[in-house]
Design a protein around this motif. Structure first.
Motif, PDB file in Angstrom:
ATOM      1  N   ALA A  89       0.844  -1.190   0.000  1.00 26.05           N
ATOM      2  CA  ALA A  89       0.000   0.000   0.000  1.00 26.05           C
ATOM      3  C   ALA A  89       0.882   1.244   0.000  1.00 26.05           C
ATOM      4  O   ALA A  89       1.872   1.303   0.732  1.00 26.05           O
ATOM      5  N   PHE A  90       0.526   2.192  -0.822  1.00 18.94           N
ATOM      6  CA  PHE A  90       1.249   3.464  -0.912  1.00 18.94           C
ATOM      7  C   PHE A  90       0.274   4.588  -0.589  1.00 18.94           C
ATOM      8  O   PHE A  90      -0.851   4.600  -1.095  1.00 18.94           O
ATOM      9  N   MET A  91       0.711   5.529   0.219  1.00 17.38           N
ATOM     10  CA  MET A  91      -0.112   6.676   0.595  1.00 17.38           C
ATOM     11  C   MET A  91       0.687   7.954   0.340  1.00 17.38           C
ATOM     12  O   MET A  91       1.231   8.558   1.264  1.00 17.38           O
ATOM     13  N   PRO A  92       0.792   8.346  -0.930  1.00 19.32           N
ATOM     14  CA  PRO A  92       1.617   9.524  -1.233  1.00 19.32           C
ATOM     15  C   PRO A  92       1.002  10.810  -0.688  1.00 19.32           C
ATOM     16  O   PRO A  92      -0.219  10.950  -0.624  1.00 19.32           O
ATOM     17  N   GLU A  93       1.876  11.708  -0.295  1.00 20.32           N
ATOM     18  CA  GLU A  93       1.426  13.026   0.177  1.00 20.32           C
ATOM     19  C   GLU A  93       0.948  13.883  -0.991  1.00 20.32           C
ATOM     20  O   GLU A  93       0.067  14.716  -0.833  1.00 20.32           O
ATOM     21  N   ARG A  94       1.568  13.664  -2.161  1.00 20.18           N
ATOM     22  CA  ARG A  94       1.259  14.490  -3.339  1.00 20.18           C
ATOM     23  C   ARG A  94       0.956  13.598  -4.532  1.00 20.18           C
ATOM     24  O   ARG A  94       1.542  12.530  -4.691  1.00 20.18           O
ATOM     25  N   ARG A 103       6.165   3.214 -11.218  1.00 21.79           N
ATOM     26  CA  ARG A 103       7.447   2.650 -11.674  1.00 21.79           C
ATOM     27  C   ARG A 103       7.977   1.653 -10.658  1.00 21.79           C
ATOM     28  O   ARG A 103       8.507   0.598 -11.021  1.00 21.79           O
ATOM     29  N   ARG A 104       7.854   1.982  -9.382  1.00 20.53           N
ATOM     30  CA  ARG A 104       8.314   1.067  -8.334  1.00 20.53           C
ATOM     31  C   ARG A 104       7.510  -0.237  -8.354  1.00 20.53           C
ATOM     32  O   ARG A 104       8.064  -1.321  -8.217  1.00 20.53           O
ATOM     33  N   ILE A 105       6.193  -0.126  -8.537  1.00 21.43           N
ATOM     34  CA  ILE A 105       5.350  -1.321  -8.620  1.00 21.43           C
ATOM     35  C   ILE A 105       5.762  -2.165  -9.815  1.00 21.43           C
ATOM     36  O   ILE A 105       5.896  -3.391  -9.709  1.00 21.43           O
ATOM     37  N   ALA A 106       5.982  -1.544 -10.960  1.00 23.05           N
ATOM     38  CA  ALA A 106       6.395  -2.277 -12.163  1.00 23.05           C
ATOM     39  C   ALA A 106       7.726  -2.995 -11.922  1.00 23.05           C
ATOM     40  O   ALA A 106       7.878  -4.173 -12.286  1.00 23.05           O
TER      41      ALA A 106
END
Length: 165
Positions: A89-94, A103-106
């Motif tokens: 799970a990713f919760m980016p601020e922006r 890209r990281r997921i890929a």
């Protein structure tokens, strides 16, 4: 920058994603969910999604995008779904971080290893079976491992031709 309006059927959409990926012949299956985690329109519930996650080999990656004034955000749901499938799970601020996250997921999907095992207890009794995966590198130290927490020992996991899903 586009405002989201209306109702959200997040759980139904994830289940539809599982259904679509179940028809795929590819060995690696991943679903990327971009959401605030809120659901106010699904016929299914979170328990239905988590049950299907335990029956599938789909890895779910979630990206939480939240309206700063939204009251219905639910990052815990996004974390729970990702964790149940061995995803992240990713919760980016922006929002401009989303491209970097994709890209990281890929990269993550391309550099994964798939392992399997046959459990000592082969009963298909519908029980939840916890699993723990650890790995050590050639240096003897532990490696970072991300894996699903377990699976459902269910006849639904067995294909008609006898192979496991």
């Amino acid at each position: 920058g586009v405002p989201a309006r209306g109702r959200t059927a997040l759980y139904d959409a994830i289940l539809a994603g599982f259904d679509g990926l179940a028809r795929s012949k590819l060995e690696k299956k991943a679903l990327i969910v971009v959401s605030d985690g809120a659901d106010n329109a699904s016929r299914a519930g979170l328990d239905d999604v988590l049950r299907r996650a335990g029956l599938s080999n789909v890895m779910v990656y979630t990206i939480g995008l939240f309206d700063e004034f939204g009251n219905d955000r639910n990052p815990g749901v996004l974390r729970k779904i990702a964790r149940a499938t061995g995803g992240e799970a990713f919760m980016p601020e922006r929002t401009d971080a989303v491209v970097r996250i994709c890209r990281r997921i890929a990269h993550d999907i391309r550099s994964q290893y798939t392992i399997g095992y046959t459990p000592a207890d082969r009963r298909l009794d519908g029980s939840y079976r916890s699993i723990v995966v650890t790995a050590r590198g050639s240096h003897g130290g532990p490696l970072a491992v991300r894996a699903r927490a377990g699976y459902l020992a269910s006849p639904e996991r067995v294909r008609p031709e006898g192979g496991a899903r």
